[in-house]
Design a protein around this motif. Structure first.
Motif, short mmCIF file in Angstrom:
data_model
loop_
_atom_site.label_atom_id
_atom_site.label_comp_id
_atom_site.label_asym_id
_atom_site.label_seq_id
_atom_site.Cartn_x
_atom_site.Cartn_y
_atom_site.Cartn_z
N TYR A 54 -41.42 55.12 36.21
CA TYR A 54 -40.73 55.89 34.94
C TYR A 54 -40.87 55.02 33.33
N SER A 55 -41.09 55.50 32.15
CA SER A 55 -40.44 54.84 31.22
C SER A 55 -38.74 55.25 31.43
N GLU A 56 -37.86 54.73 30.19
CA GLU A 56 -36.72 54.86 30.24
C GLU A 56 -36.75 56.35 29.29
N GLU A 57 -37.92 56.73 28.41
CA GLU A 57 -37.69 58.17 28.34
C GLU A 57 -37.80 59.59 29.38
N GLU A 58 -39.10 58.67 30.52
CA GLU A 58 -38.80 59.82 31.24
C GLU A 58 -38.09 59.64 32.17
N ALA A 59 -37.31 58.81 32.62
CA ALA A 59 -36.43 58.28 33.23
C ALA A 59 -34.88 59.47 32.67
N ALA A 77 -35.28 71.99 33.55
CA ALA A 77 -37.12 71.57 33.46
C ALA A 77 -37.28 72.62 34.69
N PRO A 78 -38.34 73.31 35.53
CA PRO A 78 -38.74 73.15 37.62
C PRO A 78 -39.09 72.37 37.60
N LYS A 79 -39.68 72.37 36.94
CA LYS A 79 -40.74 70.72 37.75
C LYS A 79 -40.62 69.00 37.50
N LYS A 80 -40.32 68.13 38.27
CA LYS A 80 -40.36 66.41 38.18
C LYS A 80 -41.02 66.55 37.03
N VAL A 81 -40.50 65.41 36.32
CA VAL A 81 -41.42 64.66 34.89
C VAL A 81 -42.50 63.75 36.07
N GLU A 82 -43.29 63.73 35.90
CA GLU A 82 -44.36 63.32 36.46
C GLU A 82 -44.66 61.69 35.49
N MET A 83 -44.72 61.10 37.20
CA MET A 83 -45.16 59.94 36.91
C MET A 83 -46.45 59.50 36.58
N PRO A 84 -46.30 58.49 35.25
CA PRO A 84 -47.24 57.44 35.23
C PRO A 84 -48.02 56.96 36.46
#
Length: 265
Positions: free
Chosen positions: A29-34, A4-11
């Motif tokens: 992060y949630s576990e899934e996001e991490a 993925a080109p971009k970081k996973v956004e943090m809530p």
């Protein structure tokens, strides 16, 4: 696997919610996001992120353990080099250090190393059972640490893990230094600092607050009390005030923009 080109956004708290409180804005992060963000790591053999980290955490290794869902192993790996991961995961300027050196950043956004460090640290804190290092036999050596900011806490923790007796002297009534008195609650909750300080205590370091070294004891007097070495970590000094009307009123938060030179650093 496609990266993925971009970081996973943090809530984060929504603006209309956070204007009514002083709680932490970034929620972690949630576990899934991490898992998704950790999967972006290239696992470089010659990882430039390690050399760019001031304490040289084995970043690919702890991220690999997150991918494997070995979260205890991830935090254990981080704590080999950094005893304050919950705080560093929030306020360390990773964007100018390890993340800036990330190989992925040559084409895409770098891996969100700081967010993943915070995830591992928060995973441990949520279980209220931080793993204690296996301490060696006592050496009999005594060290005084003046100042309980990040430098003093890190020094005290590392010395305690080597088997030395450590006493931290803090001038103010709470340990933490700039972590408590300089960084606002919405950026770094005081409860996080307290938990990290308790972990340093659990390693055997004693914390004495309200001790202004230089007035209560001089350095020479500390040596005469049996300390073999003294570490001085008293911070960057007093803040610079703007000298404008109302700056000391309750509820006023002042922000000064950096100079053009500072912006380029």
């Amino acid at each position: 696997m496609k990266i993925a080109p971009k970081k996973v956004e943090m809530p984060r708290q929504e603006p209309e919610v956070r204007v009514a409180n002083f709680n932490e804005v970034a929620l972690g992060y949630s576990e899934e996001e991490a898992q998704r963000e950790a999967g972006r790591c290239l696992q470089c053999k010659k990882a430039p992120c390690i050399k760019a980290c001031p304490v040289e955490i084995d970043i690919p290794c702890f991220i690999a353990r997150i991918i494997e869902k070995d979260y205890k192993g991830a935090i254990r790996k981080i704590k080999e080099d950094n005893l304050l991961p919950a705080m560093c995961g929030r306020v360390c300027p990773q964007e100018g250090l390890c993340e800036k050196a990330c190989t992925l950043s040559r084409k895409y956004e770098p891996v969100a190393i700081g967010r993943l460090e915070r995830f591992a640290a928060d995973w441990e804190l949520q279980r209220n059972n931080p793993e204690r290092s296996q301490l060696p036999p006592r050496t009999g050596k005594c060290v005084a640490v003046i100042g309980s900011g990040p430098a003093g806490l890190s020094c005290a923790g590392d010395l305690a893990r080597l088997g030395h007796n450590v006493t931290i002297f803090e001038a103010l009534h709470k340990p933490g230094g700039v972590l408590v008195y300089g960084i606002p609650e919405f950026r770094l909750p005081k409860a996080i600092v307290e938990r990290e300080v308790e972990y340093i205590r659990s390693l055997g370091a004693e914390v004495k607050t309200g001790y202004v070294i230089g007035k209560i004891y001089t350095v020479d007097e500390l040596f005469s009390q049996g300390y073999d070495a003294i570490f001085i970590g008293i911070g960057a000094g007093l803040p610079k005030f703007m000298d404008i009307p109302g700056e000391n009123l309750n509820g006023c938060l002042l922000y000064t923009s950096p100079s053009p030179r500072d912006r380029t650093r």
